[in-house]
Design an enzyme around this catalytic site. Structure first.
Site, mmCIF file in Angstrom:
data_model
loop_
_atom_site.group_PDB
_atom_site.id
_atom_site.type_symbol
_atom_site.label_atom_id
_atom_site.label_comp_id
_atom_site.label_asym_id
_atom_site.label_seq_id
_atom_site.Cartn_x
_atom_site.Cartn_y
_atom_site.Cartn_z
ATOM 1 N N HIS A 213 2.693 3.224 -8.932
ATOM 2 C CA HIS A 213 2.581 1.773 -9.142
ATOM 3 C C HIS A 213 3.829 1.246 -9.851
ATOM 4 C CE1 HIS A 213 -1.344 1.797 -7.499
ATOM 5 N NE2 HIS A 213 -1.942 2.411 -8.502
ATOM 6 N N ARG B 124 -11.700 1.679 -9.220
ATOM 7 C CA ARG B 124 -10.801 2.842 -9.392
ATOM 8 C C ARG B 124 -10.988 3.436 -10.788
ATOM 9 N NH1 ARG B 124 -5.290 2.273 -5.943
ATOM 10 N NH2 ARG B 124 -6.291 1.516 -4.068
ATOM 11 N N TRP C 18 2.867 7.947 -2.525
ATOM 12 C CA TRP C 18 4.284 8.115 -2.907
ATOM 13 C C TRP C 18 4.366 9.009 -4.144
ATOM 14 C CZ3 TRP C 18 7.388 7.245 -7.129
ATOM 15 C CH2 TRP C 18 8.775 7.132 -6.899
ATOM 16 N N ASP D 10 0.826 -1.202 0.000
ATOM 17 C CA ASP D 10 0.000 0.000 0.000
ATOM 18 C C ASP D 10 0.868 1.264 0.000
ATOM 19 O OD1 ASP D 10 -2.311 1.439 0.040
ATOM 20 O OD2 ASP D 10 -2.776 1.085 2.144
ATOM 21 N N ARG E 272 -0.596 8.780 -10.322
ATOM 22 C CA ARG E 272 -0.652 7.587 -9.470
ATOM 23 C C ARG E 272 0.066 6.390 -10.107
ATOM 24 N NH1 ARG E 272 -3.921 7.180 -5.324
ATOM 25 N NH2 ARG E 272 -4.290 4.970 -5.725
ATOM 26 N N LEU F 197 11.420 -20.123 -4.420
ATOM 27 C CA LEU F 197 10.459 -19.198 -3.799
ATOM 28 C C LEU F 197 9.127 -19.376 -4.514
ATOM 29 C CD1 LEU F 197 9.990 -16.659 -1.877
ATOM 30 C CD2 LEU F 197 10.315 -15.291 -3.944
ATOM 31 N N TRP G 279 -11.473 -2.724 -9.138
ATOM 32 C CA TRP G 279 -12.150 -2.404 -10.402
ATOM 33 C C TRP G 279 -12.869 -1.068 -10.307
ATOM 34 C CZ3 TRP G 279 -10.699 -5.116 -14.441
ATOM 35 C CH2 TRP G 279 -10.319 -6.452 -14.284
ATOM 36 N N SER H 14 -8.490 -5.240 4.577
ATOM 37 C CA SER H 14 -8.807 -5.007 3.159
ATOM 38 C C SER H 14 -9.107 -6.278 2.365
ATOM 39 C CB SER H 14 -7.675 -4.223 2.479
ATOM 40 O OG SER H 14 -7.560 -2.959 3.052
HETATM 41 C C1 FPP Z 1 -2.102 0.085 -3.203
HETATM 42 O O1 FPP Z 1 -1.578 1.400 -3.170
HETATM 43 C C2 FPP Z 1 -1.496 -0.641 -4.285
HETATM 44 C C3 FPP Z 1 -2.175 -1.230 -5.322
HETATM 45 C C4 FPP Z 1 -3.627 -1.214 -5.421
HETATM 46 C C5 FPP Z 1 -1.463 -1.888 -6.407
HETATM 47 C C6 FPP Z 1 -0.211 -2.592 -6.041
HETATM 48 C C7 FPP Z 1 0.535 -2.867 -7.272
HETATM 49 C C8 FPP Z 1 1.857 -2.805 -7.425
HETATM 50 C C9 FPP Z 1 2.846 -2.559 -6.352
HETATM 51 C C10 FPP Z 1 2.388 -3.021 -8.780
HETATM 52 C C11 FPP Z 1 3.055 -4.359 -8.908
HETATM 53 C C12 FPP Z 1 2.104 -5.391 -9.038
HETATM 54 C C13 FPP Z 1 1.971 -6.257 -10.040
HETATM 55 C C14 FPP Z 1 1.034 -5.957 -11.112
HETATM 56 C C15 FPP Z 1 2.665 -7.539 -10.047
HETATM 57 P P1 FPP Z 1 -2.564 2.626 -3.394
HETATM 58 O O2 FPP Z 1 -2.568 2.942 -4.828
HETATM 59 O O3 FPP Z 1 -3.901 2.312 -2.832
HETATM 60 O O4 FPP Z 1 -1.845 3.720 -2.585
HETATM 61 P P2 FPP Z 1 -2.543 4.933 -1.811
HETATM 62 O O5 FPP Z 1 -3.307 4.330 -0.665
HETATM 63 O O6 FPP Z 1 -1.372 5.734 -1.363
HETATM 64 O O7 FPP Z 1 -3.414 5.663 -2.787
#
Ligand code: FPP
Length: 249
Positions: free
Chosen positions: A39, A73, A27, A22, A35, A133, A71, A194
């Site tokens: 990611h 978002r 970030w 999260d 955003r 792993l 979905w 969550s």
């Molecule tokens: C939550 O942060 C994160 C996600 C919903 C996506 C996590 C995905 C990755 C780290 C990309 C790598 C993954 C894959 C496809 C293998 P947020 O966006 O909710 O953060 P916020 O709470 O600060 O808005």
């Protein structure tokens, strides 16, 4: 001990670590970036975490990459995340395979684009004999949905009420042959489950850190493992040995 350069000796290493990655959005926001840039930075971080998991001797790593709720978002972000997963498979599969990583998918494939479904299936198939792993990617995954599907499947299989046990339910979940997570790490300080592994986490240890996912590096991971190594797990009993779990219904 300088934990940044040497592999530390941990007194107790979790067999299975699950992570809620999260904080990507925050970030990016802090840097005035979209955003999706968060990611992407989070995806880069994932490579470090996979490498560190192997280094620390973690056997199973499960990551929450996309929930059934995600979905909802904005379309651009959803499409971006689908695209990132596809890119990760295209770009990283050879290396993951060489590193001995077995890839698994937790969740439903059917709502994903056909091409992505095929790539996931092929990646899982190609790495199925690796055992250094076990990396499970929860993508289009929701814990409640998983339990509802398990109940439906048991009913379709005409399982009798008295045959339903915790072990049987576990065998109907996406995680059927994975051990329950010993440690769940959530970055960015949110104190929420969550909808992640809600059945499997009954006795998991939680570690929540304010660090945002893209900044959760090897040293931060190590801090979590060190804290875990000091935890005493009793599974609701007085000692971890007592092993009676009867259902009263
Ligand atoms: C939550 O942060 C994160 C996600 C919903 C996506 C996590 C995905 C990755 C780290 C990309 C790598 C993954 C894959 C496809 C293998 P947020 O966006 O909710 O953060 P916020 O709470 O600060 O808005």
């Amino acid at each position: 001990m300088d934990v940044s350069t040497s592999t530390p000796t941990l007194t107790k290493v979790p067999v299975h670590v699950a992570m809620i990655m999260d904080g990507n959005g925050r970030w990016a926001q802090k840097r005035g970036l979209p955003r999706l840039a968060g990611h992407r930075a989070g995806t880069e971080n994932l490579r470090r975490i996979i490498r560190a998991s192997v280094e620390f001797g973690v056997k199973y790593l499960t990551i929450y990459a996309f929930s059934t709720e995600n979905w909802g978002r904005p379309q651009e972000e959803v499409e971006g995340l689908l695209h990132i997963l596809e890119e990760v498979i295209d770009r990283e599969l050879d290396e993951l395979d060489q590193q001995g990583v077995q890839l698994r998918h937790l969740g439903h494939l059917d709502r994903l684009p056909a091409m992505l479904q095929e790539k996931i299936i092929r990646a899982v198939e190609r790495t199925r004999d690796n055992d250094r792993l076990i990396l499970s990617v929860a993508f289009n995954y929701g814990g409640r949905d998983e339990i509802v599907c398990a109940i439906r499947a048991m009913m379709r299989d005409s399982v009798k009420p008295e045959e339903v046990t915790p072990e049987l339910v576990s065998r109907y979940l996406f995680t059927a042959d994975l051990p329950d997570p010993d440690l769940i790490i959530r970055t960015s300080g949110e104190m929420r489950v969550s909808n992640f592994l809600i059945w499997q986490s009954a006795y998991s240890e939680w570690y929540v850190t304010p660090v945002l996912w893209p900044d959760f590096d090897r040293e931060e991971y190590l801090k979590a493992l060190i804290e875990y190594s000091h935890r005493e797990r009793r599974f609701g009993k007085l000692t971890a040995q007592d092993d009676s779990t009867d259902c009263a219904c």
